[in-house]
Design an enzyme around this catalytic site. Structure first.
Site, PDB file in Angstrom:
ATOM      1  N   SER A  67     -12.892  12.405  49.306  1.00 13.23           N
ATOM      2  CA  SER A  67     -13.074  10.992  49.000  1.00 13.23           C
ATOM      3  C   SER A  67     -14.421  10.476  49.478  1.00 13.23           C
ATOM      4  O   SER A  67     -15.112  11.117  50.265  1.00 13.23           O
ATOM      5  CB  SER A  67     -11.951  10.186  49.652  1.00 13.23           C
ATOM      6  OG  SER A  67     -10.715  10.742  49.301  1.00 13.23           O
TER       7      SER A  67
HETATM    8  N1  SAH Z   1      -7.999  14.057  52.575  1.00 16.65           N
HETATM    9  C1  SAH Z   1      -8.766  14.847  51.644  1.00 16.65           C
HETATM   10  C2  SAH Z   1      -8.772  14.298  50.234  1.00 16.65           C
HETATM   11  C3  SAH Z   1      -7.463  14.467  49.624  1.00 16.65           C
HETATM   12  S1  SAH Z   1      -7.287  14.366  47.885  1.00 16.65           S
HETATM   13  C4  SAH Z   1     -10.137  15.144  52.181  1.00 16.65           C
HETATM   14  O1  SAH Z   1     -10.484  14.695  53.278  1.00 16.65           O
HETATM   15  O2  SAH Z   1     -10.859  15.876  51.499  1.00 16.65           O
HETATM   16  C5  SAH Z   1      -5.527  14.216  47.873  1.00 16.65           C
HETATM   17  C6  SAH Z   1      -4.761  15.468  48.167  1.00 16.65           C
HETATM   18  O3  SAH Z   1      -3.371  15.123  48.246  1.00 16.65           O
HETATM   19  C7  SAH Z   1      -4.861  16.534  47.083  1.00 16.65           C
HETATM   20  O4  SAH Z   1      -5.361  17.704  47.675  1.00 16.65           O
HETATM   21  C8  SAH Z   1      -3.428  16.715  46.606  1.00 16.65           C
HETATM   22  O5  SAH Z   1      -3.103  18.038  46.256  1.00 16.65           O
HETATM   23  C9  SAH Z   1      -2.627  16.238  47.812  1.00 16.65           C
HETATM   24  N2  SAH Z   1      -1.244  15.794  47.563  1.00 16.65           N
HETATM   25  C10 SAH Z   1      -0.757  15.071  46.533  1.00 16.65           C
HETATM   26  N3  SAH Z   1       0.568  14.842  46.692  1.00 16.65           N
HETATM   27  C11 SAH Z   1       0.941  15.449  47.847  1.00 16.65           C
HETATM   28  C12 SAH Z   1       2.180  15.585  48.552  1.00 16.65           C
HETATM   29  N4  SAH Z   1       3.320  15.039  48.110  1.00 16.65           N
HETATM   30  N5  SAH Z   1       2.182  16.268  49.711  1.00 16.65           N
HETATM   31  C13 SAH Z   1       1.044  16.833  50.200  1.00 16.65           C
HETATM   32  N6  SAH Z   1      -0.152  16.750  49.576  1.00 16.65           N
HETATM   33  C14 SAH Z   1      -0.217  16.063  48.420  1.00 16.65           C
END
Ligand code: SAH
Length: 221
Positions: A67
């Site tokens: 992000s």
């Molecule tokens: N925090 C990250 C950005 C995350 S993008 C960073 O610092 O780079 C959002 C992420 O949430 C994705 O990798 C996606 O696969 C994950 N995600 C979506 N739904 C989820 C769930 N129910 N449990 C765990 N991860 C999930």
């Protein structure tokens, strides 16, 4: 690969121009983002020169992104008011960048990612960046047993239609959770402060995150 000194300069410019300039003043957050983690190690190699730009970047696997540094890293970290020793849960590990910032502040971090390849990638990134002691779990983050908690802070970096009760149940007394809540295309950054049985909600602007997948999110990407 460019020299570290180049990336250090870009990182300092990012913290001054994007994070501090927008009102994040918690010295622990600014210090962690300035010192480390080397954000360029958390993006695909061909995007390294854009790693400190004021925007999200793709990291592959179904549209997952690292992000915008101001939102994840800066604002979301500051909103849970982390202190060294706090137990913090992140849902949505992605690249591992947000988890690394929490670890550098001195929090005990558990991070949950549903896509195994991303959990592996995050672990590799964290190792390269020399950030240790983060527990990475491959699982649906809204299906954690209550015994995993309580957490002083929870950061969910995927968007939910409502505040997941499975996550508020894991919050400690006086704990704070931050997450995007809204529809699939636009959400409001929402902070929940739990005191006893009471949840106090505050809102912190419009954001756009990838969807949280699962029973308390959406069924598909
Ligand atoms: N925090 C990250 C950005 C995350 S993008 C960073 O610092 O780079 C959002 C992420 O949430 C994705 O990798 C996606 O696969 C994950 N995600 C979506 N739904 C989820 C769930 N129910 N449990 C765990 N991860 C999930």
């Amino acid at each position: 690969m460019k020299e570290d000194i180049w990336y250090t300069a870009l990182r300092n410019r990012m913290v001054d121009g994007q994070i501090a300039a927008r009102g994040i003043s918690d010295p622990a957050v600014l210090d962690a983002m300035r010192r480390l983690p080397p954000r360029h190690l958390f993006v695909p190699e061909n995007l390294r020169d854009s790693a400190y730009d004021d925007c999200p970047l793709p990291i592959g696997y179904g549209g997952a992104t690292i992000s915008q540094p101001y939102i994840v890293g800066g604002l979301m970290t500051a909103l849970i008011e982390p202190k060294p020793g706090d137990r913090v849960l992140e849902v949505g590990t992605g690249s591992g960048y947000q988890a690394a910032i929490l670890a550098l502040i001195g929090c005990r971090v558990t991070t949950v990612e549903r896509i195994p390849e991303l959990a592996d990638l995050a672990q590799e990134n964290l190792k390269q960046a020399d950030v240790e002691d983060i527990t990475v779990i491959t699982k649906n983050g809204t299906a954690l047993p209550k015994s995993e908690g309580p957490f002083d802070g929870i950061i969910t970096t995927a968007a939910a239609p409502d505040v997941p009760t499975s996550l508020t149940a894991l919050l400690a007394d006086d704990g704070r959770m931050v997450l995007p809540v809204g529809d699939r295309d636009l959400q409001v950054l929402t902070c929940i402060h739990k005191t006893g049985d009471k949840l106090t909600v505050s809102h912190h602007g419009a954001v756009r995150f990838v969807p949280l997948i699962g029973a308390e999110g959406w069924t598909q990407i």
